[in-house]
Design a protein around this motif. Sequence first.
Motif, mmCIF file in Angstrom:
data_model
loop_
_atom_site.group_PDB
_atom_site.id
_atom_site.type_symbol
_atom_site.label_atom_id
_atom_site.label_comp_id
_atom_site.label_asym_id
_atom_site.label_seq_id
_atom_site.Cartn_x
_atom_site.Cartn_y
_atom_site.Cartn_z
ATOM 1 N N ARG A 54 -54.976 60.531 41.644
ATOM 2 C CA ARG A 54 -54.273 61.749 42.077
ATOM 3 C C ARG A 54 -54.992 62.450 43.230
ATOM 4 O O ARG A 54 -54.384 63.229 43.964
ATOM 5 N N ASP A 55 -56.294 62.171 43.416
ATOM 6 C CA ASP A 55 -57.024 62.705 44.576
ATOM 7 C C ASP A 55 -56.706 61.817 45.780
ATOM 8 O O ASP A 55 -57.526 61.020 46.233
ATOM 9 N N ALA A 73 -52.932 67.180 49.098
ATOM 10 C CA ALA A 73 -52.439 67.828 47.890
ATOM 11 C C ALA A 73 -50.925 67.750 47.706
ATOM 12 O O ALA A 73 -50.428 67.655 46.585
ATOM 13 N N THR A 74 -50.170 67.787 48.793
ATOM 14 C CA THR A 74 -48.718 67.853 48.676
ATOM 15 C C THR A 74 -48.098 66.451 48.643
ATOM 16 O O THR A 74 -48.643 65.506 49.231
ATOM 17 N N PRO A 75 -46.955 66.286 47.976
ATOM 18 C CA PRO A 75 -46.272 64.990 47.953
ATOM 19 C C PRO A 75 -45.931 64.482 49.353
ATOM 20 O O PRO A 75 -45.982 63.275 49.599
ATOM 21 N N GLU A 76 -45.607 65.396 50.270
ATOM 22 C CA GLU A 76 -45.272 64.986 51.631
ATOM 23 C C GLU A 76 -46.481 64.346 52.321
ATOM 24 O O GLU A 76 -46.362 63.291 52.966
ATOM 25 N N THR A 91 -47.311 61.013 50.629
ATOM 26 C CA THR A 91 -46.344 59.996 51.040
ATOM 27 C C THR A 91 -46.672 59.467 52.423
ATOM 28 O O THR A 91 -46.573 58.258 52.689
ATOM 29 N N GLN A 92 -47.069 60.351 53.319
ATOM 30 C CA GLN A 92 -47.444 59.922 54.665
ATOM 31 C C GLN A 92 -48.599 58.928 54.621
ATOM 32 O O GLN A 92 -48.576 57.906 55.328
ATOM 33 N N MET A 93 -49.596 59.191 53.779
ATOM 34 C CA MET A 93 -50.758 58.308 53.694
ATOM 35 C C MET A 93 -50.382 56.930 53.142
ATOM 36 O O MET A 93 -50.737 55.899 53.727
ATOM 37 N N LEU A 115 -43.859 58.027 45.338
ATOM 38 C CA LEU A 115 -44.126 58.345 46.737
ATOM 39 C C LEU A 115 -43.585 57.284 47.688
ATOM 40 O O LEU A 115 -43.104 57.602 48.774
ATOM 41 N N ILE A 116 -43.699 56.024 47.285
ATOM 42 C CA ILE A 116 -43.159 54.936 48.104
ATOM 43 C C ILE A 116 -42.417 53.966 47.189
ATOM 44 O O ILE A 116 -42.723 53.860 46.009
#
Length: 353
Positions: free
Chosen positions: A176-177, A182-185, A188-190, A233-234
């Motif tokens: 989760r880290d 911190a944000t889902p956005e 998701t980008q990562m 997230l993906i």
Amino acid sequence: MSRLKIGRAATAAVVTGAVLTGCMPWDSDDEEKVVSAAAKAKAAAAQKAAALKAKKDRAAKAKANELGQIPVLMYHRVIEKPSNTDDRTPKQFRTELERLAKEGYVPITAAEYVTGNIGIPEGRHPVVLTFDDASPSQLTLDGSGAPAPNTAVAILQDVAKRYPGFRPVATFYVTRDMFGKATPEEQTQMLTWLHDNGFDIGNHTYDHVNLLGRSKKEVTAEIVRGHQLITKLINTAPVTLALPYGNQPSTKTWGLKGSAGDVSYNYGGVFLAGYTPAPSPYVKDFNAVGIPRIRAMDKKGDCAKFCSTAWLDWLKKNPGERFTSDGDAKTVAYPKFKAPFMVKRFADRAVAY
């Protein structure tokens, strides 16, 4: 008297021939078809034999040993000032990658390893680069969306540019880290960036909880939460799990397969935290519930024998023990004497020379 017998015999032969001809019609076209089919079968067999010989010759030339050992290296943070033995400096990390490139290693992902999808050039050796805990030092994207300098991914990409054939791929075991986001956005980008650039994403549980001694319900719930973290997230499910602290649950298969609620997981492999090279996925010794990894470390203290520098030295001195590719991902090539060690499910891909 004799003439009469001959005449009767001839008549019988004619009658018999007529009867046989009536029961089994045969003409020159049929004969040509049989001869043609036989010729085609013979030609196909010869072609198959020639192809197998070519594969064996190629494997022998490359000294292929696809039943050999594969180093699965385990990294954590890549930072300028290490604070524990798992940290590596950017310089140390770059130096190790350059050594791998110079010694003929080609990175593959953990997913490729456990599924036996190892497609690297002939004469080369696979290495699996794994990163635990999703540290920002592994991947941080700058303002343009590119990996920030001196992060693990940036260094890996730079080494790949300098050494053609050294694939810039690795497996990131996330919690989760999520790279400090911190944000889902942001998360998701990562993960999207990693996925789109050929990297592999694995489960490291949600809270990095030690699974040793916990109940089946606790173990599966923690793994499922980590699994969901990624799949929400993906749109790509992880193929492997890395156990926090390398500790297996009391029943080892809980890490490989399980479910909680309406979510289930069925992984191709579960990775430990040390201390030896991993077996080829094509051998009987391959054990999906506990795949060893090697800590990235110089030859100091306990690492004098059991960490990356020491094991890479050993594999270099014992080239017959490491996995060497024949260059064909569809075959499993090895010296004939190693045949008893190969697992049966890959028998149709075997090329023993």
